[in-house]
Design a protein around this motif. Structure first.
Motif, mmCIF file in Angstrom:
data_model
loop_
_atom_site.group_PDB
_atom_site.id
_atom_site.type_symbol
_atom_site.label_atom_id
_atom_site.label_comp_id
_atom_site.label_asym_id
_atom_site.label_seq_id
_atom_site.Cartn_x
_atom_site.Cartn_y
_atom_site.Cartn_z
ATOM 1 N N VAL A 233 3.268 0.679 -2.184
ATOM 2 C CA VAL A 233 2.016 1.423 -2.310
ATOM 3 C C VAL A 233 2.145 2.740 -1.553
ATOM 4 C CG1 VAL A 233 -0.467 1.425 -1.887
ATOM 5 C CG2 VAL A 233 0.695 -0.707 -2.512
ATOM 6 N N GLN A 234 2.001 3.846 -2.268
ATOM 7 C CA GLN A 234 2.017 5.184 -1.671
ATOM 8 C C GLN A 234 0.645 5.808 -1.903
ATOM 9 O OE1 GLN A 234 5.537 7.783 -2.198
ATOM 10 N NE2 GLN A 234 4.117 9.355 -2.939
ATOM 11 N N LEU A 255 -5.828 1.690 -0.013
ATOM 12 C CA LEU A 255 -4.587 0.918 -0.032
ATOM 13 C C LEU A 255 -4.790 -0.448 -0.678
ATOM 14 C CD1 LEU A 255 -3.496 1.931 3.542
ATOM 15 C CD2 LEU A 255 -1.994 2.173 1.565
ATOM 16 N N SER A 259 -3.127 -1.839 -4.166
ATOM 17 C CA SER A 259 -2.324 -3.064 -4.100
ATOM 18 C C SER A 259 -2.712 -4.056 -5.189
ATOM 19 C CB SER A 259 -2.479 -3.728 -2.734
ATOM 20 O OG SER A 259 -2.092 -2.850 -1.698
ATOM 21 N N TRP A 273 3.354 -1.729 2.346
ATOM 22 C CA TRP A 273 2.643 -0.517 2.759
ATOM 23 C C TRP A 273 3.516 0.266 3.748
ATOM 24 C CZ3 TRP A 273 -3.139 -2.050 4.072
ATOM 25 C CH2 TRP A 273 -3.759 -2.542 2.902
ATOM 26 N N ALA A 277 0.274 2.225 8.032
ATOM 27 C CA ALA A 277 -0.727 2.292 6.962
ATOM 28 C C ALA A 277 -2.043 1.711 7.476
ATOM 29 C CB ALA A 277 -0.243 1.527 5.738
ATOM 30 N N THR A 309 3.173 -4.483 6.118
ATOM 31 C CA THR A 309 2.563 -3.187 6.428
ATOM 32 C C THR A 309 3.019 -2.687 7.784
ATOM 33 O OG1 THR A 309 0.488 -1.972 6.669
ATOM 34 C CG2 THR A 309 0.510 -4.234 7.474
ATOM 35 N N ALA A 449 9.024 2.738 1.765
ATOM 36 C CA ALA A 449 7.598 2.982 1.578
ATOM 37 C C ALA A 449 7.187 4.125 2.492
ATOM 38 C CB ALA A 449 6.793 1.734 1.899
ATOM 39 N N GLY A 451 4.208 7.114 3.363
ATOM 40 C CA GLY A 451 2.776 7.347 3.190
ATOM 41 C C GLY A 451 2.441 8.425 2.183
#
Length: 530
Positions: A233-234, A255, A259, A273, A277, A309, A449, A451
């Motif tokens: 997840v970006q 987020l 997801s 994540w 995050a 995460t 991953a 951000g």
């Protein structure tokens, strides 16, 4: 020409030489991502070698190389100023430090390397081989002195194509630095009074052969992918907004929503994540942790999976709270089932060196939070249930080759990073390329991953399987690539390159010493019976 005119010409020639060295050093950064122009390396290092061959004093060699290094690191690291503009009212006044001061310090390493080669050898092939060896050793020193900063090593010039990257599996990026400098400086032999074309070609040949061998390695059949379906997840949350108290809930919900987006086929087994995050302590935030547990429970078509995460974490030790920059794995029961605490922290970003003195002078660390982050133990193992064991690299830990090979061999590399600090300049591309080299060196797939980007899945040979560009929001759904066989570099590390380059320098130094001793002998001493 009278003496005054000659003196004026010499005074003019020195500033011009140093200015040329500075510009050549800046040009050399075009070999790195996102430009990937090897031709710039040939022009820059050939120019440096030609300047050195025309010098008669060691001080001149040192300052020429220092200005080359200063220009090189200013052009290669100017993006660091972006981190000081996130909270410009507090930190903008410090920008001259990273923009000019840090490059001035880092320039000492190539200055020493070049001066050693100049002092020990005369113009010719041996000088260039000595330069490549000393440059490599001083890059190794740069990667370790004062916690180390091995950013933009010369070997990353091979990042322009996956085939060119493959020799890192045998000799690592430091070995590639030796080949790069040797090849880039080789055309300087064409500018000697006695042109040495064949010698120049011979010095370029090792880099060409290494890249050719890399092509064969790249064409060999690869291992099958692991049966792990993952989602990265970006969210692309700007650094200025990430830690704002009024946006913490909004950012977290973004987020979560990303997801839970439907996948094209089934649901992933794992959601990942980026670094921090979660901007709060998950161990003390019951509701957000339950939300992550619910996401984990929905994975694998309802059979359950894990959410990994980045988040701050506090460990209580002897009654003291020890803050860490961590990676946490959350299971369907909302439990934290695996933890990795970052071991190699960023000076001035995550902790303030010499805090008592520097804080008195008005300096602060860039990352939010009171006090300093504490490094985690060196021998950590990240082994979440139901997943292959991983080696976690948080942020710039990915630029240190040794950190990918700690303890028992993992089956994949997991890089959680927040490159929002780097702005929209060259830093994020350079950082991503360096992380890909870790995959090649270790023969392990890399899951990254980030951000704000660049997030990616990379196979064990450094090829990009899937990616998201910088400053974009989205998800990557992909299978975890399988690990390859343990590489020669993973077995031996930097021992071969370090030993070989050190041996070259010692032999050259011994030869230079013997030569000078022979020159000092009286001419008639060898024959006394006539």
């Amino acid at each position: 020409m009278n003496q005054a005119a000659q003196a004026g010409r010499r005074m003019l020639s020195t500033p011009l030489r140093l200015a040329a060295a500075f510009l050549l050093g800046g040009l050399a950064t075009l070999v790195f991502s996102p430009f990937d122009l090897p031709l710039a390396g040939f022009v820059a290092f050939t120019g440096l070698a030609v300047l050195l061959d025309r010098l008669g004093r060691m001080a001149g060699a040192f300052w020429t190389a220092w200005f080359f290094g200063w220009g090189h690191f200013i052009a290669g690291l100017y993006w660091t100023a972006s981190a000081f503009l996130v909270e410009a009212d507090k930190f903008a006044w410090m920008i001259p430090g990273p923009l000019l001061g840090l490059p001035a310090f880092l320039a000492l390493f190539p200055a020493v390397a070049v001066t050693a080669a100049w002092r020990l050898t005369a113009p010719g092939p041996l000088r260039l081989a000595t330069l490549a060896a000393s440059w490599t050793l001083l890059e190794f020193a740069r990667g370790h002195v004062l916690t180390g900063f091995p950013w933009n090593l010369a070997g990353y010039a091979f990042g322009f194509h996956p085939a060119a990257m493959q020799p890192a599996a045998w000799i690592g990026v430091y070995g590639l630095s030796f080949l790069a400098v040797l090849a880039f400086a080789a055309p300087a032999l064409l500018f000697l009074p006695r042109r040495r074309t064949w010698a120049a070609l011979a010095l370029i040949l090792p880099a060409v052969l290494a890249a050719g061998a890399g092509m064969l390695r790249l064409d060999a059949p690869g291992p099958r992918a692991e049966p792990v379906q993952l989602r990265i997840v970006q969210a692309n949350i700007p650094q200025r907004e990430k830690w704002r108290p009024d946006l913490i809930r909004t950012n977290f919900e973004k987020l979560v929503e990303m997801s839970l987006q439907p996948a094209e086929e089934g649901t992933p087994d794992l959601v990942i994540w980026p670094e921090t995050a979660a901007t709060f302590l998950l161990s003390r935030a019951e509701q957000p942790r339950q939300t992550l547990g619910a996401i984990a429970a929905s994975l694998d078509d309802g059979r359950g999976g894990l959410v990994i995460t980045g988040a701050p974490r506090v460990e209580v030790r002897d009654g003291r709270e020890m803050p860490h920059n961590s990676a946490l794995a959350i299971d369907p029961a909302a439990g934290i089932v695996a933890v990795y605490d970052k071991t190699h922290l960023v000076p001035f970003g995550e902790y303030l060196p010499l805090r008592g003195l520097l804080q008195f002078l008005g300096l602060e660390k860039l990352a939010r939070g009171r006090g300093d982050f504490i490094p985690g133990p060196k021998d950590q193992r990240f082994d979440p249930p139901g997943l292959p064991p991983a080696s976690v690299l948080i942020c710039y830990e990915a630029i240190f080759p040794a950190l990918s090979n700690r303890g028992e061999r993992p089956e994949w590399l997991l890089n959680l990073t927040n490159d929002g600090w780097f702005g929209e300049l060259t830093g994020p591309d350079q950082h991503f390329t360096m992380a890909r080299f870790r995959a090649v060196e270790q023969g392990l797939p890399l899951v990254r991953a980030a951000g704000t980007g660049i997030s990616a899945v990379v196979d064990a040979r450094g090829r990009i399987v899937a990616s998201l560009p910088l400053n974009s929001a989205g998800v990557i759904d992909a299978q975890l690539p399988a690990p390859a066989a343990k590489t020669f570099y993973a077995k031996t590390g930097n021992a071969l390159v370090f030993g070989t380059t050190l041996a070259v320098l010692l032999l050259v130094a011994a030869g230079a010493l013997l030569s000078r001793r022979n020159e000092d002998l009286p001419s008639g001493r060898a024959s006394t019976t006539h």
